[in-house]
Scaffold this motif. Structure first.
Motif, PDB file in Angstrom:
ATOM      1  N   ILE A   2      14.732  -0.582 -14.303  1.00  0.00           N
ATOM      2  CA  ILE A   2      14.281  -1.023 -12.984  1.00  0.00           C
ATOM      3  C   ILE A   2      13.201  -0.072 -12.503  1.00  0.00           C
ATOM      4  N   ARG A   3      12.129  -0.641 -11.955  1.00  0.00           N
ATOM      5  CA  ARG A   3      11.053   0.160 -11.412  1.00  0.00           C
ATOM      6  C   ARG A   3      10.909  -0.174  -9.943  1.00  0.00           C
ATOM      7  N   THR A   4      10.668   0.834  -9.141  1.00  0.00           N
ATOM      8  CA  THR A   4      10.549   0.597  -7.715  1.00  0.00           C
ATOM      9  C   THR A   4       9.321   1.281  -7.164  1.00  0.00           C
ATOM     10  N   ALA A   5       8.968   0.954  -5.949  1.00  0.00           N
ATOM     11  CA  ALA A   5       7.721   1.459  -5.387  1.00  0.00           C
ATOM     12  C   ALA A   5       7.806   2.935  -5.066  1.00  0.00           C
ATOM     13  N   ALA A   6       6.811   3.683  -5.516  1.00  0.00           N
ATOM     14  CA  ALA A   6       6.654   5.067  -5.116  1.00  0.00           C
ATOM     15  C   ALA A   6       5.686   5.103  -3.949  1.00  0.00           C
ATOM     16  N   ILE A   7       6.023   5.862  -2.904  1.00  0.00           N
ATOM     17  CA  ILE A   7       5.133   5.980  -1.765  1.00  0.00           C
ATOM     18  C   ILE A   7       4.175   7.130  -2.024  1.00  0.00           C
ATOM     19  N   CYS A   8       2.875   6.840  -1.975  1.00  0.00           N
ATOM     20  CA  CYS A   8       1.858   7.839  -2.252  1.00  0.00           C
ATOM     21  C   CYS A   8       0.902   7.945  -1.078  1.00  0.00           C
ATOM     22  N   PRO A 165      -8.579   7.446   1.928  1.00  0.00           N
ATOM     23  CA  PRO A 165      -7.901   6.177   1.629  1.00  0.00           C
ATOM     24  C   PRO A 165      -6.584   6.092   2.399  1.00  0.00           C
ATOM     25  N   PRO A 166      -6.063   4.882   2.613  1.00  0.00           N
ATOM     26  CA  PRO A 166      -4.814   4.713   3.347  1.00  0.00           C
ATOM     27  C   PRO A 166      -3.603   5.018   2.475  1.00  0.00           C
ATOM     28  N   LEU A 167      -2.454   5.005   3.122  1.00  0.00           N
ATOM     29  CA  LEU A 167      -1.196   5.097   2.386  1.00  0.00           C
ATOM     30  C   LEU A 167      -1.101   3.915   1.441  1.00  0.00           C
ATOM     31  N   VAL A 168      -0.702   4.169   0.196  1.00  0.00           N
ATOM     32  CA  VAL A 168      -0.612   3.093  -0.785  1.00  0.00           C
ATOM     33  C   VAL A 168       0.753   3.101  -1.445  1.00  0.00           C
ATOM     34  N   ILE A 169       1.095   1.971  -2.036  1.00  0.00           N
ATOM     35  CA  ILE A 169       2.348   1.832  -2.758  1.00  0.00           C
ATOM     36  C   ILE A 169       2.025   1.612  -4.229  1.00  0.00           C
ATOM     37  N   GLU A 170       2.633   2.386  -5.112  1.00  0.00           N
ATOM     38  CA  GLU A 170       2.409   2.234  -6.539  1.00  0.00           C
ATOM     39  C   GLU A 170       3.738   1.996  -7.246  1.00  0.00           C
ATOM     40  N   ASP A 171       3.745   1.057  -8.177  1.00  0.00           N
ATOM     41  CA  ASP A 171       4.957   0.685  -8.900  1.00  0.00           C
ATOM     42  C   ASP A 171       5.120   1.570 -10.124  1.00  0.00           C
ATOM     43  N   THR A 172       5.590   2.825  -9.885  1.00  0.00           N
ATOM     44  CA  THR A 172       5.565   3.799 -10.973  1.00  0.00           C
ATOM     45  C   THR A 172       6.839   4.609 -11.133  1.00  0.00           C
ATOM     46  N   VAL A 173       7.812   4.421 -10.276  1.00  0.00           N
ATOM     47  CA  VAL A 173       8.954   5.329 -10.269  1.00  0.00           C
ATOM     48  C   VAL A 173      10.240   4.604 -10.592  1.00  0.00           C
ATOM     49  N   THR A 174      11.064   5.194 -11.440  1.00  0.00           N
ATOM     50  CA  THR A 174      12.380   4.666 -11.744  1.00  0.00           C
ATOM     51  C   THR A 174      13.395   5.289 -10.795  1.00  0.00           C
ATOM     52  N   PRO A 175      14.132   4.501 -10.007  1.00  0.00           N
ATOM     53  CA  PRO A 175      15.044   5.059  -9.015  1.00  0.00           C
ATOM     54  C   PRO A 175      16.272   5.676  -9.666  1.00  0.00           C
ATOM     55  N   LEU A 203      15.169  -9.139   7.441  1.00  0.00           N
ATOM     56  CA  LEU A 203      14.984  -8.040   6.501  1.00  0.00           C
ATOM     57  C   LEU A 203      13.505  -7.886   6.179  1.00  0.00           C
ATOM     58  N   GLY A 204      13.032  -6.623   6.111  1.00  0.00           N
ATOM     59  CA  GLY A 204      11.638  -6.360   5.769  1.00  0.00           C
ATOM     60  C   GLY A 204      11.277  -6.890   4.394  1.00  0.00           C
ATOM     61  N   GLU A 205       9.978  -6.900   4.101  1.00  0.00           N
ATOM     62  CA  GLU A 205       9.500  -7.483   2.855  1.00  0.00           C
ATOM     63  C   GLU A 205       9.952  -6.712   1.620  1.00  0.00           C
ATOM     64  N   GLY A 206      10.144  -5.417   1.728  1.00  0.00           N
ATOM     65  CA  GLY A 206      10.512  -4.622   0.572  1.00  0.00           C
ATOM     66  C   GLY A 206       9.289  -4.275  -0.262  1.00  0.00           C
ATOM     67  N   PRO A 207       9.456  -3.979  -1.576  1.00  0.00           N
ATOM     68  CA  PRO A 207      10.701  -4.113  -2.330  1.00  0.00           C
ATOM     69  C   PRO A 207      11.705  -3.022  -1.972  1.00  0.00           C
ATOM     70  N   PHE A 208      12.991  -3.329  -2.195  1.00  0.00           N
ATOM     71  CA  PHE A 208      14.068  -2.394  -1.918  1.00  0.00           C
ATOM     72  C   PHE A 208      14.777  -2.059  -3.228  1.00  0.00           C
ATOM     73  N   SER A 209      14.714  -0.801  -3.630  1.00  0.00           N
ATOM     74  CA  SER A 209      15.300  -0.404  -4.910  1.00  0.00           C
ATOM     75  C   SER A 209      16.804  -0.598  -4.922  1.00  0.00           C
ATOM     76  N   SER A 210      17.463  -0.454  -3.746  1.00  0.00           N
ATOM     77  CA  SER A 210      18.915  -0.619  -3.709  1.00  0.00           C
ATOM     78  C   SER A 210      19.320  -2.033  -4.120  1.00  0.00           C
ATOM     79  N   LEU A 211      18.549  -3.029  -3.709  1.00  0.00           N
ATOM     80  CA  LEU A 211      18.879  -4.410  -4.056  1.00  0.00           C
ATOM     81  C   LEU A 211      18.619  -4.681  -5.537  1.00  0.00           C
TER      82      LEU A 211
END
Length: 300
Positions: A2-8, A165-175, A203-211
């Motif tokens: 499972i991969r989840t969003a990393a906040i960068c 640049p603004p805050l971005v979300i990258e799909d790079t981290v395994t929770p 519920l917010g858009e997510g993605p949510f790693s817990s789900l």
């Protein structure tokens, strides 16, 4: 896997190159307060002689806060990876201190902190860092209120400088699998990366790693069923809080069914309002902790 969003947070390096400051896995952005033109008193020394030594800087001021599961991590363990990234990107550290050395209560209330519940600071358990690179400055404030950790980052870009640049979300981290370990060991776990607007049930858009983890767990354990239980703080009448907590649990159930393919008959949703608090509702921090959705293992 499972991969989840990393906040960068993207920081500008020399010659306009961009570098990412990556927050810990599972960190949830709580607030983003940006002023296009503002001033910030950047702390550059511990509290002394009745004040916190500071350098006034002007420009675009961005204030971010995050909440994450800290577990048994110390504030130094939370701060150190962020400090390493900042130094690697060419920043000069001006101040790096823990609560006692910083000045404890006096430093905490002598410097800028985003108000609760967006940021929580334990007077005897926090760390602060400020740094500069050219005309750009950043500060980091890290604290804990177990099981949660809190991170505040303030960045100032001078007037006339290239806009960062603004805050971005990258799909790079395994929770981490801590959530599933807690579910199996204790029979219930808080889904603490979920986000709802205050007083709302959407519920917010997510993605949510817990789900994602919950869906994977159910796929691997086909005989298992779960109850999703919503909780609130004690603000307002019990009936209204039960309605809100039930609606939030149902929203999580719907997301697991629609977005993650979990069979509907394997999930229940209930809300119990403020009847099972984790801690006292007497403080903003306590109320924030009590607003939650839990997953509970059901015995077949």
């Amino acid at each position: 896997m499972i991969r989840t969003a990393a906040i960068c947070l993207v920081l500008m390096a020399g010659q306009g190159a961009a570098q990412n400051l990556t927050l810990p896995s599972g960190a949830r952005l709580v607030s983003d307060r940006t002023s296009e033109l503002d001033s910030y008193e950047l702390p550059i020394g511990p509290f002394a002689d009745g004040a916190v030594p500071a350098r006034e800087v002007e420009g675009k001021v961005e204030r971010f806060t995050w909440r994450l599961q800290s577990g048994s991590s110390t504030t130094l363990q939370l701060l150190a990876p962020l400090r390493d990234q900042i130094e690697a990107q060419g920043y000069e550290i001006l101040l790096d201190c823990e609560s006692r050395v910083c000045g404890g209560f006096d430093f905490r209330f002598g410097t800028e902190v985003v108000p609760t519940p967006d940021m929580y600071v334990a007077i005897q358990d926090y760390r602060f860092l400020s740094a500069i690179r050219g005309g750009e400055v950043v500060s980091l404030l890290v604290s804990r209120n177990p099981p949660d950790g809190y991170v505040q980052l303030i960045r100032v870009t001078p007037v006339g400088a290239e806009a960062p640049p603004p805050l971005v979300i990258e799909d790079t981290v395994t929770p981490p699998a801590d959530l599933l370990a807690g579910l199996e060991q204790n029979g219930h776990v808080i889904l603490d990366d979920l986000h709802f607007r205050t007083g709302e049930m959407t519920l917010g858009e997510g993605p949510f790693s817990s789900l994602e983890l919950i869906a994977e767990f159910l796929a691997k354990n086909p005989e298992t069923r779960l109850a999703l239980v919503g909780h609130t703080d004690d603000t307002g009448a019990l009936d209204a809080n039960i309605s809100v907590s039930t609606g939030r649990a149902q929203a999580v159930r719907a997301r697991l069914i629609e977005a993650h393919g979990v069979a509907a008959d394997r999930l229940e949703a209930r809300g119990i309002g403020y009847l099972a608090p984790l801690t006292s509702n007497a403080t903003p921090e306590g109320r924030d902790l009590n607003r939650r959705v839990e997953a509970v293992l059901l015995v077949n």
